[in-house]
Enzyme design. Structure first.
Site, PDB file in Angstrom:
ATOM      1  N   TYR A 287       6.250  56.789 -21.664  1.00  0.00           N
ATOM      2  CA  TYR A 287       5.637  55.699 -20.886  1.00  0.00           C
ATOM      3  C   TYR A 287       4.149  55.528 -21.222  1.00  0.00           C
ATOM      4  O   TYR A 287       3.846  55.094 -22.323  1.00  0.00           O
ATOM      5  CB  TYR A 287       5.907  56.000 -19.413  1.00  0.00           C
ATOM      6  N   TRP A 288       3.235  55.892 -20.347  1.00  0.00           N
ATOM      7  CA  TRP A 288       1.814  55.648 -20.618  1.00  0.00           C
ATOM      8  C   TRP A 288       1.082  56.903 -21.091  1.00  0.00           C
ATOM      9  O   TRP A 288      -0.133  56.980 -21.020  1.00  0.00           O
ATOM     10  CB  TRP A 288       1.141  55.062 -19.369  1.00  0.00           C
TER      11      TRP A 288
ATOM     12  N   ARG B 159      10.314  58.288 -19.106  1.00  0.00           N
ATOM     13  CA  ARG B 159       9.838  57.838 -17.794  1.00  0.00           C
ATOM     14  C   ARG B 159       8.932  58.914 -17.176  1.00  0.00           C
ATOM     15  O   ARG B 159       8.903  60.052 -17.627  1.00  0.00           O
ATOM     16  CB  ARG B 159      11.050  57.594 -16.868  1.00  0.00           C
TER      17      ARG B 159
ATOM     18  N   ASP C 219       1.194  53.681 -15.167  1.00  0.00           N
ATOM     19  CA  ASP C 219       1.614  54.580 -14.104  1.00  0.00           C
ATOM     20  C   ASP C 219       1.285  56.067 -14.320  1.00  0.00           C
ATOM     21  O   ASP C 219       0.667  56.694 -13.487  1.00  0.00           O
ATOM     22  CB  ASP C 219       3.129  54.458 -13.891  1.00  0.00           C
TER      23      ASP C 219
ATOM     24  N   GLU D 237      10.200  47.579 -24.358  1.00  0.00           N
ATOM     25  CA  GLU D 237       9.106  47.665 -23.368  1.00  0.00           C
ATOM     26  C   GLU D 237       7.872  48.308 -24.007  1.00  0.00           C
ATOM     27  O   GLU D 237       6.750  47.868 -23.803  1.00  0.00           O
ATOM     28  CB  GLU D 237       9.578  48.493 -22.166  1.00  0.00           C
TER      29      GLU D 237
ATOM     30  N   ASN E 108       3.688  41.523 -11.092  1.00  0.00           N
ATOM     31  CA  ASN E 108       2.471  40.725 -11.166  1.00  0.00           C
ATOM     32  C   ASN E 108       1.976  40.485 -12.603  1.00  0.00           C
ATOM     33  O   ASN E 108       1.962  39.351 -13.079  1.00  0.00           O
ATOM     34  CB  ASN E 108       1.423  41.425 -10.296  1.00  0.00           C
ATOM     35  N   TRP E 109       1.584  41.559 -13.294  1.00  0.00           N
ATOM     36  CA  TRP E 109       0.982  41.279 -14.618  1.00  0.00           C
ATOM     37  C   TRP E 109       2.042  40.926 -15.649  1.00  0.00           C
ATOM     38  O   TRP E 109       1.788  40.155 -16.572  1.00  0.00           O
ATOM     39  CB  TRP E 109      -0.027  42.336 -15.055  1.00  0.00           C
ATOM     40  N   ASP E 110       3.262  41.436 -15.457  1.00  0.00           N
ATOM     41  CA  ASP E 110       4.356  41.013 -16.353  1.00  0.00           C
ATOM     42  C   ASP E 110       4.516  39.498 -16.310  1.00  0.00           C
ATOM     43  O   ASP E 110       4.737  38.833 -17.329  1.00  0.00           O
ATOM     44  CB  ASP E 110       5.683  41.632 -15.905  1.00  0.00           C
TER      45      ASP E 110
ATOM     46  N   GLY F 176      -1.037  49.738 -13.418  1.00  0.00           N
ATOM     47  CA  GLY F 176      -0.028  49.299 -14.376  1.00  0.00           C
ATOM     48  C   GLY F 176       0.262  50.387 -15.406  1.00  0.00           C
ATOM     49  O   GLY F 176       1.272  50.354 -16.077  1.00  0.00           O
TER      50      GLY F 176
ATOM     51  N   TYR G 167      16.919  48.954  -7.520  1.00  0.00           N
ATOM     52  CA  TYR G 167      15.522  49.360  -7.703  1.00  0.00           C
ATOM     53  C   TYR G 167      15.034  50.159  -6.501  1.00  0.00           C
ATOM     54  O   TYR G 167      15.356  49.853  -5.359  1.00  0.00           O
ATOM     55  CB  TYR G 167      14.605  48.143  -7.895  1.00  0.00           C
TER      56      TYR G 167
HETATM   57  C1  DGY Z   1       8.037  51.242 -11.961  1.00  0.00           C
HETATM   58  O1  DGY Z   1       8.918  51.079 -11.129  1.00  0.00           O
HETATM   59  O2  DGY Z   1       8.077  52.088 -12.843  1.00  0.00           O
HETATM   60  C2  DGY Z   1       6.900  50.360 -11.960  1.00  0.00           C
HETATM   61  O3  DGY Z   1       6.019  50.625 -12.995  1.00  0.00           O
HETATM   62  C3  DGY Z   1       6.181  50.396 -10.654  1.00  0.00           C
HETATM   63  O4  DGY Z   1       5.432  49.259 -10.608  1.00  0.00           O
END
Ligand code: DGY
Length: 421
Positions: A344-345, A197, A164, A388, A37-39, A162, A84
């Site tokens: 990541y975040w 991750r 995560d 990323e 979505n936001w991507d 977003g 995925y």
């Molecule tokens: C992921 O798969 O890591 C995504 O951030 C989930 O939306």
């Protein structure tokens, strides 16, 4: 700046073309094989710099996955991909929307980019804005109906933010017991170094929350009453505020009655005020179930200006955080023990967040800060590629490569040649 901006512009356009799957753009090949979505909204902003028609199509394809209740899913699966996890079968969303999808949404940046794309050529965009407006309105209504807690916008899953694995959710995540989650195979760590991750601890809870939503049939009323995870997110609140203001501009321009949108803006402003943590002297996430603040200065807090708030209280945090880090803005406070520069975040810097923070600062009259942030982001990308995200202590590229939203932000904002609209 020692960079060949023209070559980088060309490389960015090439990434957007390579990640184009026909009407929508994947975030990157392999790691994220669907429409996020936001991507996708960021992709549209980048595409608008060289192909306006394709930019509109990106947003139209995203909105084509809207559920009847107004929700626009965070992932649309236009074509299945076994690389995925979790796919639509795990989400159990069959029959809910017109396109196989996840069951949650993501930060609603789309209306803000629609306004910017329209600004580039209002005549060419007129019919497209008229067709998109009711869909964006109904998505925003969904947020106000199902995610608002007195105007502060909540998440029911960390993926909805977003951001995560941000430490903002640690307290609420610790309250979950994913004991019955069962066996599953992660796919993300086959594409990217596991140190960059979320951990297994986090993933068990992510999957458990998906199973929980599926058990409730993605019934929003049941979710609101029963979901053990419900956290008010400053990021989503500020982003929705910005999107609501942009929607009001669009609505007014095409002759819509925007009084409801104005009421939502007022409610969101009240909600944003409830996310100010006086002890921390920062905007902060708040667990709705326990009433406790997370105690985190994250990059989402710096989106207050993007949300249109005239608030100089965050400047102290800007000066402190940017002073201790080489490449701002880190996703988590670099002076916190939970800061993890490549995970990541939990520490890395993200070009998309910098673009939202920077454009917000610009609007708020903080042009010097905005200019510095833009130049720092440009140097980060020029030196380390279209990753990323990046380690904010030394710029090391992290996560997926040839990344759509980093390329888009380069073209629309960071490049010395960018139009910034
Ligand atoms: C992921 O798969 O890591 C995504 O951030 C989930 O939306």
């Amino acid at each position: 700046m020692t960079m060949d901006a023209g070559m980088l512009d060309e490389r960015a356009r090439e990434i957007l073309r390579q990640n184009d799957r026909g009407g929508y753009t994947v975030p990157t090949d392999g790691l994220y094989p669907y429409q996020w979505n936001w991507d996708s909204a960021f992709a549209a902003w980048g595409l608008a710099q060289f192909d306006l028609d394709r930019a509109w199509t990106e947003i139209e394809t995203l909105l084509s996955g809207q559920w009847p209740n107004g929700m626009v899913p965070h992932i649309l699966v236009h074509a299945p991909d076994p690389g995925y996890f979790p796919g639509p079968d795990v989400w159990g969303t069959d029959g809910h929307g017109p396109v196989p999808s996840s069951g949650i949404s993501q930060p609603p940046v789309a209306a803000s980019f629609v306004r910017r794309i329209w600004d580039r050529d209002r005549t060419a965009g007129d019919a497209r804005v008229r067709a998109l407006y009711p869909k964006l309105l109904s998505w925003h209504r969904w947020f106000m109906e199902w995610r608002s807690e007195d105007g502060a916008i909540c998440i029911t899953h960390p993926w909805e933010a977003g951001r995560d694995n941000a430490p903002d959710w640690d307290g609420a995540m610790a309250g979950l017991d994913p004991v019955d989650v069962g066996a599953y195979t992660r796919r993300d760590t086959a594409h990217v170094n596991a140190d960059m991750r979320p951990t297994k601890y986090d993933y068990d809870r992510y999957v458990w929350l998906v199973q929980f939503g599926k058990r409730l049939g993605w019934d929003e009323a049941a979710m609101r009453a029963q979901a053990p995870f419900r956290v008010a997110d400053p990021g989503r609140t500020f982003i929705l505020l910005a999107a609501m203001r942009d929607l009001a501009t669009l609505g007014e321009a095409i002759g819509e009655d925007i009084s409801q949108v104005r009421r939502w803006i007022a409610a969101l402003e009240d909600g944003a005020a409830t996310l100010w943590n006086e002890d921390l002297q920062s905007y902060d996430a708040r667990d709705i179930r326990t009433g406790t603040f997370a105690g985190c200065v994250s990059n989402a807090a710096f989106l207050c200006w993007c949300g249109g708030l005239d608030d100089d209280r965050m400047i102290g945090q800007v000066n402190r955080v940017w002073n201790v880090i080489r490449c701002p803005v880190p996703s988590h406070d670099p002076e916190s023990p939970r800061f993890d520069p490549r995970r990541y975040w939990r520490g890395p810097t993200w070009a998309i967040m910098n673009a939202l923070i920077g454009t917000g600062m610009e609007q708020a009259g903080l042009g010097d800060y905005a200019g510095q942030l833009r130049r720092d982001t440009a140097e980060l990308i020029a030196a380390n590629g279209f990753a990323e995200y990046f380690d904010p202590t030394d710029g090391t590229p992290a996560g997926g490569g040839s990344f759509t939203w980093t390329a888009a932000v380069w073209l629309a904002w960071a490049s010395p040649n960018a139009g910034r609209g």
